[in-house]
Design an enzyme around this catalytic site. Structure first.
Site, PDB file in Angstrom:
ATOM      1  N   HIS A   1       0.800  -1.252   0.057  1.00 42.47           N
ATOM      2  CA  HIS A   1      -0.166  -0.070  -0.029  1.00 42.47           C
ATOM      3  C   HIS A   1       0.877   1.200   0.145  1.00 42.47           C
ATOM      4  O   HIS A   1       0.578   2.292   0.307  1.00 42.47           O
ATOM      5  CB  HIS A   1      -0.758  -0.041   1.127  1.00 42.47           C
ATOM      6  CG  HIS A   1      -1.955  -1.335   1.165  1.00 42.47           C
ATOM      7  ND1 HIS A   1      -3.274  -1.028   0.400  1.00 42.47           N
ATOM      8  CD2 HIS A   1      -2.309  -2.150   1.960  1.00 42.47           C
ATOM      9  CE1 HIS A   1      -3.780  -2.062   0.460  1.00 42.47           C
ATOM     10  NE2 HIS A   1      -3.359  -2.842   1.636  1.00 42.47           N
TER      11      HIS A   1
ATOM     12  N   ARG B   1       7.305  -6.263   3.116  1.00 45.36           N
ATOM     13  CA  ARG B   1       6.148  -6.721   2.633  1.00 45.36           C
ATOM     14  C   ARG B   1       5.796  -6.475   1.162  1.00 45.36           C
ATOM     15  O   ARG B   1       5.668  -5.245   0.525  1.00 45.36           O
ATOM     16  CB  ARG B   1       4.650  -6.328   3.214  1.00 45.36           C
ATOM     17  CG  ARG B   1       3.410  -6.758   2.799  1.00 45.36           C
ATOM     18  CD  ARG B   1       2.287  -6.564   3.661  1.00 45.36           C
ATOM     19  NE  ARG B   1       1.738  -5.111   3.451  1.00 45.36           N
ATOM     20  CZ  ARG B   1       0.688  -4.842   4.154  1.00 45.36           C
ATOM     21  NH1 ARG B   1       0.065  -5.595   4.697  1.00 45.36           N
ATOM     22  NH2 ARG B   1       0.462  -3.407   3.863  1.00 45.36           N
TER      23      ARG B   1
ATOM     24  N   ASP C   1      16.839 -11.294  -3.858  1.00 48.32           N
ATOM     25  CA  ASP C   1      18.077 -11.011  -4.115  1.00 48.32           C
ATOM     26  C   ASP C   1      18.421  -9.636  -3.783  1.00 48.32           C
ATOM     27  O   ASP C   1      19.615  -9.417  -3.753  1.00 48.32           O
ATOM     28  CB  ASP C   1      17.854 -10.963  -5.451  1.00 48.32           C
ATOM     29  CG  ASP C   1      18.017 -12.635  -6.365  1.00 48.32           C
ATOM     30  OD1 ASP C   1      18.337 -13.472  -5.512  1.00 48.32           O
ATOM     31  OD2 ASP C   1      17.763 -12.882  -7.567  1.00 48.32           O
TER      32      ASP C   1
ATOM     33  N   GLU D   1      -5.770 -12.171   6.810  1.00 49.30           N
ATOM     34  CA  GLU D   1      -6.527 -10.966   6.675  1.00 49.30           C
ATOM     35  C   GLU D   1      -7.845 -11.165   5.972  1.00 49.30           C
ATOM     36  O   GLU D   1      -8.461 -10.243   5.407  1.00 49.30           O
ATOM     37  CB  GLU D   1      -5.750  -9.928   6.044  1.00 49.30           C
ATOM     38  CG  GLU D   1      -5.135 -10.210   4.762  1.00 49.30           C
ATOM     39  CD  GLU D   1      -4.050  -9.106   4.419  1.00 49.30           C
ATOM     40  OE1 GLU D   1      -3.981  -7.880   4.889  1.00 49.30           O
ATOM     41  OE2 GLU D   1      -3.043  -9.503   3.668  1.00 49.30           O
TER      42      GLU D   1
ATOM     43  N   ASP E   1      -8.370  -5.512   6.967  1.00 49.69           N
ATOM     44  CA  ASP E   1      -8.830  -6.208   5.899  1.00 49.69           C
ATOM     45  C   ASP E   1      -9.815  -7.522   6.407  1.00 49.69           C
ATOM     46  O   ASP E   1     -10.812  -7.781   5.680  1.00 49.69           O
ATOM     47  CB  ASP E   1      -7.674  -6.904   4.947  1.00 49.69           C
ATOM     48  CG  ASP E   1      -7.263  -5.832   3.962  1.00 49.69           C
ATOM     49  OD1 ASP E   1      -8.108  -5.218   3.200  1.00 49.69           O
ATOM     50  OD2 ASP E   1      -6.323  -5.455   3.850  1.00 49.69           O
TER      51      ASP E   1
END
Length: 260
Positions: free
Chosen positions: A50, A75, A89, A154, A180
């Site tokens: 977000h 995240r 990576d 969620e 959520d």
């Protein structure tokens, strides 16, 4: 010269005698991330679901917070194996995968962080910061030890399957997203709704029964303390952008008189 990677969030949780307290970093700014990293909090969640974060800004934030006494989780916007490969990576050792609704999705996330034959992670360690460009000894065979994986619960569907998700081999813990979850349960914006609170506490118990760690997001102090008492192992209690928004509003309220 050989290098070692940092301890994981799994290591930090195992070493702590108390729940770990953290905050979101959503601004996309390495400077803000560095300020937050020196706050005395235990961990930061650098968000790209977000927030305005791409690979370059995530890399800069990971570099900015390294060396501070804080553990970063990252995240991604989606649990896609290509995105996960890129994050690993980059050197993101601790991942929080959003919107995991089933044990099958949980198992897919595990495969995405492991090299073949156990998983499907592409091999590019010679090109990658995650292995310190192959300066970490035997990285290909020890990479899994340097990565911690957390899955976000969620939705009502995820709560219904939380026992199986939490028991998925290879995960290190779950993280409950009450916002959520409330929306999924038909009470949008009501993270303190009794049914949402009950679902969160059910997930905490399921994680404990499965022997994995559980965390959650709770900005309201009363809810945060309730969940810590209920057994949360780690928690987010604020966000950089939230603190700036509310703080700047207080300045305006304190110093600008309403027009007469």
């Amino acid at each position: 010269m050989s290098f070692r990677v940092d301890p994981t969030f799994r290591d930090a949780l195992a070493a702590s005698r108390r729940p770990l307290i953290g905050m979101w970093v959503c601004s996309g700014s390495p400077l803000v991330a560095e300020i937050c990293a020196g706050s005395g909090l235990d961990w930061l969640l650098i968000d790209a679901e977000h927030s305005p974060n791409g690979l370059e800004s995530l890399l800069a934030q990971l570099q900015a917070v390294r060396g501070h006494p804080v553990t970063p989780l990252v995240r991604p916007p989606i649990g896609d194996p290509v995105v996960i490969k890129q994050y690993l990576d980059l050197g993101a050792q601790n991942l929080l995968i959003p919107m995991v609704d089933t044990a099958e999705q949980a198992a897919a996330a595990v495969r995405a962080i492991e090299y073949p034959p156990r998983g499907i992670r592409g091999v590019g360690s010679a090109l990658a910061r995650g292995s310190r460009w192959n300066r970490v000894p035997d990285y290909l065979h020890t990479a899994r030890e340097t990565i911690a994986l957390y899955l976000q619960i969620e939705s009502a569907e995820a709560v219904a399957d939380v026992e199986a998700i939490a028991s998925t081999p290879g995960i290190d813990g779950i993280f409950i997203g009450p916002s959520d979850l409330a929306a999924s349960m038909g009470v949008l914006g009501e993270q303190d709704h009794p049914e949402v609170v009950a679902a969160v506490e059910h997930c905490l118990r399921a994680a404990a029964a499965a022997g994995v760690k559980a965390g959650l997001n709770a900005f309201a102090p009363a809810l945060a303390r309730r969940y810590l008492t209920a057994g949360a192992d780690f928690i987010l209690v604020g966000a950089d952008v939230q603190l700036l928004a509310r703080g700047s509003e207080r300045l305006a309220a304190d110093y600008i008189e309403e027009a007469v």
